[in-house]
Enzyme design. Structure first.
Site, PDB file in Angstrom:
ATOM      1  N   ASP A 209       0.844  -1.196   0.000  1.00 25.23           N
ATOM      2  CA  ASP A 209       0.000   0.000   0.000  1.00 25.23           C
ATOM      3  C   ASP A 209       0.877   1.242   0.000  1.00 25.23           C
ATOM      4  O   ASP A 209       2.107   1.147  -0.019  1.00 25.23           O
ATOM      5  CB  ASP A 209      -0.930  -0.004   1.228  1.00 25.23           C
ATOM      6  N   ASP A 211       1.423   4.662   2.252  1.00 24.55           N
ATOM      7  CA  ASP A 211       1.110   5.269   3.543  1.00 24.55           C
ATOM      8  C   ASP A 211       1.489   6.741   3.502  1.00 24.55           C
ATOM      9  O   ASP A 211       2.674   7.073   3.394  1.00 24.55           O
ATOM     10  CB  ASP A 211       1.902   4.572   4.663  1.00 24.55           C
ATOM     11  N   ASP A 331      -3.300   4.557   2.576  1.00 27.13           N
ATOM     12  CA  ASP A 331      -3.644   4.969   3.934  1.00 27.13           C
ATOM     13  C   ASP A 331      -3.312   6.442   4.086  1.00 27.13           C
ATOM     14  O   ASP A 331      -2.177   6.855   3.836  1.00 27.13           O
ATOM     15  CB  ASP A 331      -2.832   4.174   4.971  1.00 27.13           C
TER      16      ASP A 331
HETATM   17  N1  CTP Z   1       0.938   1.171  11.412  1.00 32.51           N
HETATM   18  C1  CTP Z   1       0.422   1.678  12.572  1.00 32.51           C
HETATM   19  N2  CTP Z   1      -0.899   1.508  12.873  1.00 32.51           N
HETATM   20  C2  CTP Z   1      -1.721   0.859  12.014  1.00 32.51           C
HETATM   21  C3  CTP Z   1      -1.222   0.345  10.825  1.00 32.51           C
HETATM   22  C4  CTP Z   1       0.134   0.525  10.547  1.00 32.51           C
HETATM   23  O1  CTP Z   1       1.165   2.285  13.339  1.00 32.51           O
HETATM   24  N3  CTP Z   1      -3.005   0.708  12.326  1.00 32.51           N
HETATM   25  C5  CTP Z   1       2.356   1.350  11.125  1.00 32.51           C
HETATM   26  C6  CTP Z   1       3.048   0.031  10.945  1.00 32.51           C
HETATM   27  O2  CTP Z   1       3.573  -0.431  12.152  1.00 32.51           O
HETATM   28  C7  CTP Z   1       4.112   0.370   9.956  1.00 32.51           C
HETATM   29  C8  CTP Z   1       3.545   1.533   9.152  1.00 32.51           C
HETATM   30  O3  CTP Z   1       2.471   2.035   9.925  1.00 32.51           O
HETATM   31  O4  CTP Z   1       5.250   0.803  10.618  1.00 32.51           O
HETATM   32  C9  CTP Z   1       3.071   1.120   7.809  1.00 32.51           C
HETATM   33  O5  CTP Z   1       2.212  -0.006   7.895  1.00 32.51           O
HETATM   34  P1  CTP Z   1       2.003  -1.028   6.720  1.00 32.51           P
HETATM   35  O6  CTP Z   1       1.552  -0.307   5.514  1.00 32.51           O
HETATM   36  O7  CTP Z   1       1.109  -2.105   7.228  1.00 32.51           O
HETATM   37  O8  CTP Z   1       3.442  -1.686   6.554  1.00 32.51           O
HETATM   38  P2  CTP Z   1       4.669  -1.353   5.621  1.00 32.51           P
HETATM   39  O9  CTP Z   1       5.866  -1.451   6.483  1.00 32.51           O
HETATM   40  O10 CTP Z   1       4.460  -0.072   4.889  1.00 32.51           O
HETATM   41  O11 CTP Z   1       4.694  -2.573   4.621  1.00 32.51           O
HETATM   42  P3  CTP Z   1       4.120  -2.672   3.126  1.00 32.51           P
HETATM   43  O12 CTP Z   1       5.271  -2.332   2.247  1.00 32.51           O
HETATM   44  O13 CTP Z   1       3.680  -4.073   2.975  1.00 32.51           O
HETATM   45  O14 CTP Z   1       2.988  -1.716   3.000  1.00 32.51           O
HETATM   46 MN    MN Z   2      -0.478   0.833   5.524  1.00 30.27          MN
HETATM   47 MN    MN Z   3       2.674   0.246   3.802  1.00 28.94          MN
END
Ligand code: CTP
Ligand code: MN
Ligand code: MN
Ligand code: MN
Length: 407
Positions: A209, A211, A331
């Protein structure tokens, strides 16, 4: 005098946040196996126990990621922190045989593969996926064709856009989405900031995703921004799905356990990413704030290849094959200026870096770290930070760049 690397004594601190963990390291052949076991353990029922088994594999993996050379002996593995007996046995198998039979069996099994398929549906967690597995469902069509299953709105779109949402988001796409959101946000509130966080900020070139952390240097000016931005995006027909949660932050509850999750105003969304926004030339960046959905940018060659829906997926392409856009998970998080540095650390991650930093703060510093603030209960003091460096300084940790937080 030359010393074999395995004879160099390794002094490694046990908290992941005290170490450097880069994306590239010397022990992928072990960490891939250990993280598959982590994933598999997480798929199992049993709440806390399954979670802690899963975490055991992850911690062992993180240790090997931080090692400055390839692991060559089981004796050395035994001296490293956070490697439990099960992980040690797996490492031994890989050292001796080049692979782990346990991992191989899991990979070959129905359970792991079905759980991976079902948890890949946006909105579906482990417990629903497991329930379906136990009922005998094995394919997406089994789910689609079963009349007894009622799906939520997010889960329906998760099934519809399965192929899109399981095609990794590229860094180029993430940058385009960031620019697009930034243009909208700054039109509404000049001076507002939109930063790409998550895995991309840690140097990953692909992710599940995008962020985006949104803020404004003047506290209060972030208020109302999210709904206004979403309204603009909606009017431009750029959203396939959105689910907004209001801010529920209450500083007086900071010591409560539930603070592993943060309380920012946020939106979990799915963007309609127009295929014409991306070209095969990595240098040509379209100004996405200017490109209208549905119209093509004459500067960009029409190139669907980079974001093709992938015909390899078999039966899943029927309705999505003709649409001009690709669904991308985004997000959007709103952080007030006073909490921004903590939000940036929290949303940069990794998840395990945060976990470790919070544990470290609690056990070693007697403090409570969240994505909002660092709290010292002894002095009853909220420690303010205006940069990530401040956060590390308060915790008496050496500063780590985002690319060094890939545990
Ligand atoms: N996070 C958070 N609270 C949430 C969801 C996510 O604090 N409800 C934090 C996660 O711990 C992470 C960051 O936000 O450090 C991004 O989350 P995520 O998109 O799930 O992980 P990524 O590390 O970006 O992995 P990916 O590349 O798969 O998106
Ligand atoms: Mn995310
Ligand atoms: Mn992410
Ligand atoms: Mn075991």
């Amino acid at each position: 005098v030359s010393v074999a690397t395995e004879d160099i004594p390794v002094r490694m601190p046990s908290y992941e946040c005290q170490r450097i963990t880069a994306l590239k390291h010397h022990n992928h052949r072990f960490t891939t196996a250990l993280e598959l076991l982590e994933e598999h353990a997480g798929y199992q029922g049993g709440g806390q126990r399954a979670d802690s088994r899963a975490r055991g594999f992850r911690r062992a993996s993180c240790t090997l990621k931080s090692l400055s050379h390839p692991l060559t002996s089981i004796e050395q593995a035994g001296k490293l922190p956070n490697i439990g007996p099960h992980s040690l046995a797996v490492i031994k198998d890989i050292l001796e045989d080049g692979y782990s039979q346990e991992v191989q069996d899991i990979c070959d099994g129905d359970f792991y593969n079905t759980m991976q398929l079902f948890t890949g549906i946006f909105g579906i967690g482990c417990s629903t996926a497991r329930k379906w597995y136990e009922k005998g469902f094995r394919t997406l069509d089994d789910i689609r064709n079963d009349s007894t299953i009622t799906l939520r709105k997010d889960q329906k779109i998760g099934l519809e856009l399965y192929q899109d949402l399981n095609t990794p988001v590229t860094l180029a796409e993430a940058n385009i989405i960031q620019e697009l959101v930034k243009a909208e946000v700054q039109r509404l509130q000049p001076g507002a900031t939109v930063v790409l966080t998550g895995g991309f900020r840690r140097g990953k070139t692909e992710g599940h995703d995008v962020d985006l952390l949104i803020s404004h240097p003047t506290e209060g000016k972030e208020t109302g921004l999210l709904s206004a931005v979403l309204a603009r995006l909606r009017r431009k027909n750029l959203l396939a799905y959105e689910s907004t949660t209001a801010n529920t932050y209450d500083p007086s509850t900071v010591t409560k356990k539930e603070y592993t999750l943060d309380h920012f105003e946020r939106c979990f969304s799915i963007f309609k990413f127009d295929k014409s926004w991306i070209s095969s030339k990595p240098t040509s960046q379209s100004p996405p704030g200017v490109v209208k959905p549905g119209t093509s940018n004459p500067d960009l060659p029409h190139q669907g290849d980079r974001v093709s829906l992938g015909t390899a997926g078999g039966s899943d392409g029927e309705s999505t094959a003709e649409k001009a856009w690709v669904g991308r998970r985004v997000d959007l998080i709103i952080a007030p200026a006073s909490q921004y540095a903590y939000a940036l650390v929290g949303w940069t991650g990794s998840k395990y870096f945060n976990r470790s930093a919070r544990l470290y703060a609690e056990r070693e510093m007697n403090m409570k770290l969240t994505s909002h603030v660092l709290y010292d209960p002894v002095k009853n003091q909220y420690l303010s930070a205006s940069s990530e460096e401040d956060v590390f300084r308060h915790l008496q940790l050496p500063y780590r760049e985002p690319t060094e937080r890939n545990c």
